[in-house]
Scaffold this motif. Structure first.
Motif, PDB file in Angstrom:
ATOM      1  N   GLY A   7       0.817  -1.204   0.000  1.00 22.45           N
ATOM      2  CA  GLY A   7       0.000   0.000   0.000  1.00 22.45           C
ATOM      3  C   GLY A   7       0.851   1.254   0.000  1.00 22.45           C
ATOM      4  N   LEU A   8       2.154   1.109   0.262  1.00 18.56           N
ATOM      5  CA  LEU A   8       3.091   2.220   0.177  1.00 18.56           C
ATOM      6  C   LEU A   8       3.914   2.023  -1.090  1.00 18.56           C
ATOM      7  N   GLN A   9       4.006   3.059  -1.897  1.00 20.67           N
ATOM      8  CA  GLN A   9       4.666   2.964  -3.195  1.00 20.67           C
ATOM      9  C   GLN A   9       6.090   2.428  -3.082  1.00 20.67           C
ATOM     10  N   ASP A  10       6.391   1.381  -3.871  1.00 17.64           N
ATOM     11  CA  ASP A  10       7.712   0.749  -3.977  1.00 17.64           C
ATOM     12  C   ASP A  10       8.128  -0.037  -2.741  1.00 17.64           C
ATOM     13  N   CYS A  11       7.242  -0.281  -1.798  1.00 21.25           N
ATOM     14  CA  CYS A  11       7.531  -1.047  -0.583  1.00 21.25           C
ATOM     15  C   CYS A  11       6.808  -2.385  -0.700  1.00 21.25           C
ATOM     16  N   PHE A  12       7.548  -3.501  -0.557  1.00 18.45           N
ATOM     17  CA  PHE A  12       6.977  -4.825  -0.821  1.00 18.45           C
ATOM     18  C   PHE A  12       7.304  -5.828   0.278  1.00 18.45           C
ATOM     19  N   VAL A  13       6.367  -6.760   0.494  1.00 13.70           N
ATOM     20  CA  VAL A  13       6.620  -7.943   1.321  1.00 13.70           C
ATOM     21  C   VAL A  13       7.008  -9.066   0.373  1.00 13.70           C
ATOM     22  N   ILE A  14       8.061  -9.765   0.720  1.00  9.27           N
ATOM     23  CA  ILE A  14       8.568 -10.846  -0.129  1.00  9.27           C
ATOM     24  C   ILE A  14       8.547 -12.138   0.661  1.00  9.27           C
ATOM     25  N   GLU A  15       7.893 -13.153   0.084  1.00  9.14           N
ATOM     26  CA  GLU A  15       7.801 -14.461   0.728  1.00  9.14           C
ATOM     27  C   GLU A  15       8.522 -15.487  -0.136  1.00  9.14           C
ATOM     28  N   PRO A  16       9.510 -16.171   0.432  1.00 11.56           N
ATOM     29  CA  PRO A  16      10.242 -17.158  -0.355  1.00 11.56           C
ATOM     30  C   PRO A  16       9.430 -18.439  -0.530  1.00 11.56           C
ATOM     31  N   THR A  17       9.807 -19.200  -1.537  1.00 11.88           N
ATOM     32  CA  THR A  17       9.269 -20.549  -1.701  1.00 11.88           C
ATOM     33  C   THR A  17      10.130 -21.458  -0.839  1.00 11.88           C
ATOM     34  N   ILE A  18       9.503 -22.139   0.112  1.00  9.71           N
ATOM     35  CA  ILE A  18      10.229 -22.982   1.064  1.00  9.71           C
ATOM     36  C   ILE A  18      10.011 -24.443   0.701  1.00  9.71           C
ATOM     37  N   PHE A  19      11.097 -25.184   0.651  1.00  9.44           N
ATOM     38  CA  PHE A  19      11.059 -26.609   0.348  1.00  9.44           C
ATOM     39  C   PHE A  19      11.361 -27.373   1.632  1.00  9.44           C
ATOM     40  N   ASP A  20      10.371 -28.141   2.120  1.00 13.54           N
ATOM     41  CA  ASP A  20      10.513 -28.930   3.342  1.00 13.54           C
ATOM     42  C   ASP A  20      10.592 -30.408   2.984  1.00 13.54           C
ATOM     43  N   ASP A  21      11.398 -31.132   3.746  1.00  6.82           N
ATOM     44  CA  ASP A  21      11.394 -32.588   3.671  1.00  6.82           C
ATOM     45  C   ASP A  21      11.841 -33.127   5.031  1.00  6.82           C
ATOM     46  N   GLY A  22      12.077 -34.403   5.125  1.00  2.67           N
ATOM     47  CA  GLY A  22      12.430 -35.027   6.388  1.00  2.67           C
ATOM     48  C   GLY A  22      13.738 -34.530   6.989  1.00  2.67           C
TER      49      GLY A  22
END
Length: 179
Positions: A7-22
């Protein structure tokens, strides 16, 4: 990687793709090509910083002025913070507006803070490790700040008043009105 607008110009939340295993988990914490493609900005990070803090520590609201302004990509490696940004670009449609997000070692979210923003965080868990990339080098003479309890901003830092631990310099910062 998922990029969300704040909602603020040029400000972003970034969520990585997480790979889980045993064995545990894996994620790519930063990829310049993907980052620039997703946010649409040409950023070149030149400095990494890290702090370790205890619950109650409040760092901010800080910024660098003029040619030493900094964009930041912030995240928590361990622990939990409330991360807060304020748009202080006087010609911006979102001048004086704030955005806050809880960043944790578990959610692995990152916040991209563009140049022209004040930034701060309150530590909500002991032994929190906070990490960030900057696109410009720190320059002491160019540092500035806004009082954490500026009445016009009305920021809820998620701490009781008596819990807050500030540096001496952060007790003498200006209000947004005096930038």
């Amino acid at each position: 990687m998922i990029v969300r607008e704040t909602g603020l110009q040029d400000c972003f939340v970034i969520e990585p793709t997480i790979f889980d295993d045993g064995r545990g988990s894996f994620f790519e914490s930063f990829n310049l090509q993907k980052f620039q493609e997703k946010v649409g900005l040409n950023i070149n990070f030149v400095q990494d910083n890290q702090s370790i803090s205890q619950r109650g520590v409040l760092r901010g609201l800080h910024f660098q002025k003029g040619e030493f302004a900094q964009a930041k990509l912030v995240r928590v490696i361990k622990g939990r913070v409330l991360d807060v940004v304020v748009d202080i670009r006087k010609n911006s449609e979102t001048f004086g507006q704030t955005f806050s997000i809880e960043l944790t070692g578990e959610n692995n979210k990152q916040l991209f803070v563009p140049r022209g923003f004040a930034h701060g965080f309150s530590v909500l868990e002991d032994d929190t490790i906070f990490f960030y990339k900057c696109d410009n080098y720190y320059h002491k003479a160019s540092e500035g700040g806004i009082l954490f309890n500026d009445k016009t901003l009305q920021i809820d830092w998620k701490l009781k008043k008596e819990e807050i631990l500030l540096s001496e310099k952060d007790t003498f910062l200006n209000s947004l009105d005096h930038l």
